[in-house]
Each structure stands twice: as structure tokens, then as C-alpha cells.
Scaffold this motif. Sequence first.
Motif, PDB file in Angstrom:
ATOM      1  N   MET A   1      29.595  47.121  42.717  1.00  9.68           N
ATOM      2  CA  MET A   1      29.951  45.757  42.390  1.00  9.68           C
ATOM      3  C   MET A   1      31.471  45.656  42.240  1.00  9.68           C
ATOM      4  O   MET A   1      32.092  46.526  41.634  1.00  9.68           O
ATOM      5  CB  MET A   1      29.266  45.344  41.083  1.00  9.68           C
ATOM      6  CG  MET A   1      29.640  43.939  40.651  1.00  9.68           C
ATOM      7  SD  MET A   1      28.774  43.390  39.169  1.00  9.68           S
ATOM      8  CE  MET A   1      29.791  44.106  37.913  1.00  9.68           C
ATOM      9  N   ILE A   2      32.037  44.627  42.776  1.00  9.21           N
ATOM     10  CA  ILE A   2      33.472  44.358  42.677  1.00  9.21           C
ATOM     11  C   ILE A   2      33.651  43.068  41.896  1.00  9.21           C
ATOM     12  O   ILE A   2      32.952  42.088  42.125  1.00  9.21           O
ATOM     13  CB  ILE A   2      34.099  44.201  44.081  1.00  9.21           C
ATOM     14  CG1 ILE A   2      33.806  45.420  44.950  1.00  9.21           C
ATOM     15  CG2 ILE A   2      35.605  43.917  43.971  1.00  9.21           C
ATOM     16  CD1 ILE A   2      34.309  46.737  44.402  1.00  9.21           C
ATOM     17  N   ARG A   3      34.603  43.087  40.960  1.00 10.45           N
ATOM     18  CA  ARG A   3      34.892  41.889  40.177  1.00 10.45           C
ATOM     19  C   ARG A   3      36.379  41.841  39.864  1.00 10.45           C
ATOM     20  O   ARG A   3      37.056  42.881  39.848  1.00 10.45           O
ATOM     21  CB  ARG A   3      34.086  41.876  38.889  1.00 10.45           C
ATOM     22  CG  ARG A   3      34.392  43.028  37.953  1.00 10.45           C
ATOM     23  CD  ARG A   3      33.772  42.826  36.572  1.00 10.45           C
ATOM     24  NE  ARG A   3      33.947  43.966  35.708  1.00 10.45           N
ATOM     25  CZ  ARG A   3      35.080  44.304  35.088  1.00 10.45           C
ATOM     26  NH1 ARG A   3      36.161  43.569  35.252  1.00 10.45           N
ATOM     27  NH2 ARG A   3      35.142  45.364  34.302  1.00 10.45           N
ATOM     28  N   PRO A   4      36.912  40.638  39.623  1.00 14.47           N
ATOM     29  CA  PRO A   4      38.310  40.559  39.197  1.00 14.47           C
ATOM     30  C   PRO A   4      38.485  41.269  37.858  1.00 14.47           C
ATOM     31  O   PRO A   4      37.587  41.259  37.009  1.00 14.47           O
ATOM     32  CB  PRO A   4      38.566  39.058  39.051  1.00 14.47           C
ATOM     33  CG  PRO A   4      37.512  38.405  39.885  1.00 14.47           C
ATOM     34  CD  PRO A   4      36.315  39.314  39.807  1.00 14.47           C
ATOM     35  N   ALA A   5      39.623  41.876  37.668  1.00 12.84           N
ATOM     36  CA  ALA A   5      39.933  42.528  36.399  1.00 12.84           C
ATOM     37  C   ALA A   5      40.114  41.476  35.313  1.00 12.84           C
ATOM     38  O   ALA A   5      40.482  40.328  35.590  1.00 12.84           O
ATOM     39  CB  ALA A   5      41.194  43.364  36.532  1.00 12.84           C
ATOM     40  N   THR A   6      39.868  41.881  34.084  1.00 14.07           N
ATOM     41  CA  THR A   6      40.081  41.034  32.912  1.00 14.07           C
ATOM     42  C   THR A   6      41.071  41.755  31.990  1.00 14.07           C
ATOM     43  O   THR A   6      41.311  42.965  32.154  1.00 14.07           O
ATOM     44  CB  THR A   6      38.766  40.797  32.150  1.00 14.07           C
ATOM     45  OG1 THR A   6      38.344  42.039  31.570  1.00 14.07           O
ATOM     46  CG2 THR A   6      37.683  40.241  33.070  1.00 14.07           C
ATOM     47  N   MET A  52      38.197  45.347  40.065  1.00 10.86           N
ATOM     48  CA  MET A  52      37.558  46.557  39.571  1.00 10.86           C
ATOM     49  C   MET A  52      36.317  46.864  40.399  1.00 10.86           C
ATOM     50  O   MET A  52      35.552  45.961  40.742  1.00 10.86           O
ATOM     51  CB  MET A  52      37.132  46.384  38.110  1.00 10.86           C
ATOM     52  CG  MET A  52      38.241  45.931  37.173  1.00 10.86           C
ATOM     53  SD  MET A  52      39.654  47.037  37.103  1.00 10.86           S
ATOM     54  CE  MET A  52      38.908  48.496  36.398  1.00 10.86           C
ATOM     55  N   ALA A  53      36.129  48.145  40.693  1.00  7.98           N
ATOM     56  CA  ALA A  53      34.874  48.630  41.272  1.00  7.98           C
ATOM     57  C   ALA A  53      34.062  49.160  40.098  1.00  7.98           C
ATOM     58  O   ALA A  53      34.537  49.997  39.332  1.00  7.98           O
ATOM     59  CB  ALA A  53      35.141  49.737  42.282  1.00  7.98           C
ATOM     60  N   GLU A 103      36.694  42.990  49.701  1.00  4.83           N
ATOM     61  CA  GLU A 103      37.000  41.851  48.838  1.00  4.83           C
ATOM     62  C   GLU A 103      38.403  41.321  49.107  1.00  4.83           C
ATOM     63  O   GLU A 103      38.620  40.118  49.184  1.00  4.83           O
ATOM     64  CB  GLU A 103      36.838  42.219  47.364  1.00  4.83           C
ATOM     65  CG  GLU A 103      37.201  41.122  46.402  1.00  4.83           C
ATOM     66  CD  GLU A 103      36.378  39.845  46.523  1.00  4.83           C
ATOM     67  OE1 GLU A 103      36.790  38.817  45.949  1.00  4.83           O
ATOM     68  OE2 GLU A 103      35.308  39.848  47.185  1.00  4.83           O
ATOM     69  N   LEU A 104      39.362  42.215  49.272  1.00  2.00           N
ATOM     70  CA  LEU A 104      40.723  41.761  49.567  1.00  2.00           C
ATOM     71  C   LEU A 104      40.798  41.105  50.946  1.00  2.00           C
ATOM     72  O   LEU A 104      41.488  40.100  51.119  1.00  2.00           O
ATOM     73  CB  LEU A 104      41.707  42.919  49.447  1.00  2.00           C
ATOM     74  CG  LEU A 104      41.834  43.532  48.059  1.00  2.00           C
ATOM     75  CD1 LEU A 104      42.926  44.593  48.048  1.00  2.00           C
ATOM     76  CD2 LEU A 104      42.084  42.488  46.992  1.00  2.00           C
ATOM     77  N   ALA A 105      40.090  41.658  51.917  1.00  2.00           N
ATOM     78  CA  ALA A 105      40.046  41.040  53.245  1.00  2.00           C
ATOM     79  C   ALA A 105      39.392  39.665  53.168  1.00  2.00           C
ATOM     80  O   ALA A 105      39.845  38.715  53.819  1.00  2.00           O
ATOM     81  CB  ALA A 105      39.296  41.944  54.224  1.00  2.00           C
ATOM     82  N   ARG A 106      38.348  39.549  52.351  1.00  6.82           N
ATOM     83  CA  ARG A 106      37.685  38.247  52.166  1.00  6.82           C
ATOM     84  C   ARG A 106      38.663  37.230  51.591  1.00  6.82           C
ATOM     85  O   ARG A 106      38.733  36.077  52.047  1.00  6.82           O
ATOM     86  CB  ARG A 106      36.472  38.387  51.254  1.00  6.82           C
ATOM     87  CG  ARG A 106      35.644  37.095  51.112  1.00  6.82           C
ATOM     88  CD  ARG A 106      34.633  37.159  49.991  1.00  6.82           C
ATOM     89  NE  ARG A 106      35.257  37.230  48.682  1.00  6.82           N
ATOM     90  CZ  ARG A 106      35.846  36.190  48.064  1.00  6.82           C
ATOM     91  NH1 ARG A 106      35.908  35.009  48.637  1.00  6.82           N
ATOM     92  NH2 ARG A 106      36.391  36.341  46.867  1.00  6.82           N
TER      93      ARG A 106
END
Length: 166
Positions: A1-6, A52-53, A103-106
Motif C-alpha cells: 500500500m502506498i500513501r502520502p506521508a503525514t 510511504m510504502a 504512484e509518482l508516475a500517476r
Amino acid sequence: MIRPATPADVPVIHALVRELAEYEKALGEAVATEEQLREALFGERPAAYAHMAVDDVTGEPVGFALWFLNFSTWRGVHGIYLEDLYVRPEARGGGHGRALLEELARLCVERGYQRLEWSVLDWNEPAIGFYRALGALPQDEWTVFRLTDEALTELGTARRSGEPVA
């Protein structure tokens, strides 16, 4: 799962940066503090962003991508410069690195950015093979230059105030 860092991820991002620096045989150069990372990522004017992965089972972060926007005068649009991509050794091969890059390519495609760029050390054959397998091409005709420490200070203070720029 990939999510933006907090903001809660800053301590683990700091730890991952240090692990990456150790892997790259440059731990002594990794002097950024957690507070500097917190300000850069979540301050009033963020200078960088991170994803984050996360392990699907444990929910624990196993890697990260830290990036910022660049700009191409030739293309006339922003791109993403990937400063750091790191997955802990025990989590490698699980698709986390690929998922971070996807995710970055998206984000690039979604926002109309036309480049996703990064640097890799010449000796890091596993990373180079991984990137080539994704279709990334090395930019062998370019050489990265960098000013730091004394050389940066010397150049930055060489011109006296009020003197015209040559």
C-alpha cells in the motif's frame, strides 16, 4: 500500500533516510534532523513531499519516496524529481519500490507533468537493473555537478554587495 506521508511519519522517514545513507556508504553526510524534515515536508511552505510504502499485513512503513517539483524550460511544465527512493532490505522484492514509482508516475500523468527523474549511483547495479526493467533510460550524456560546504560558501560570498553580476 502506498500513501502520502503525514507528520507522524517524520521519525520513520528520518530513520529511512539514514538507512539509505548507510547503504550508499555516506552515513556521515546525512546530517538532516527530524525537525528539518518536518519543516521541509509539512511547514508553511513545503519544499518536498513524501509517500510511504506500508506493509499490507502489519501496517508498518517499509519504504518511502521523497520528491519535489522541478521545471523544464524545454517542455514548459513541471516534473517530479525523486530525491530518495528506499525500501528496507527485508521488504525488497515485494513490489513496494515499483508501487512508489507507479504512484509518482500517476501524479505526473494526472497533473500534466512530463518528466519523472532521479539519480542513481553508478555502482548500484540492483537499482539500475530495476529502473531499466521499468523502462527508465539513463541520461549518460549529462554529468551532475554539485557545490556544497566550503566551495558553496566561497562562491556565495565571493561577490561583494553592490557589485554588478558579470
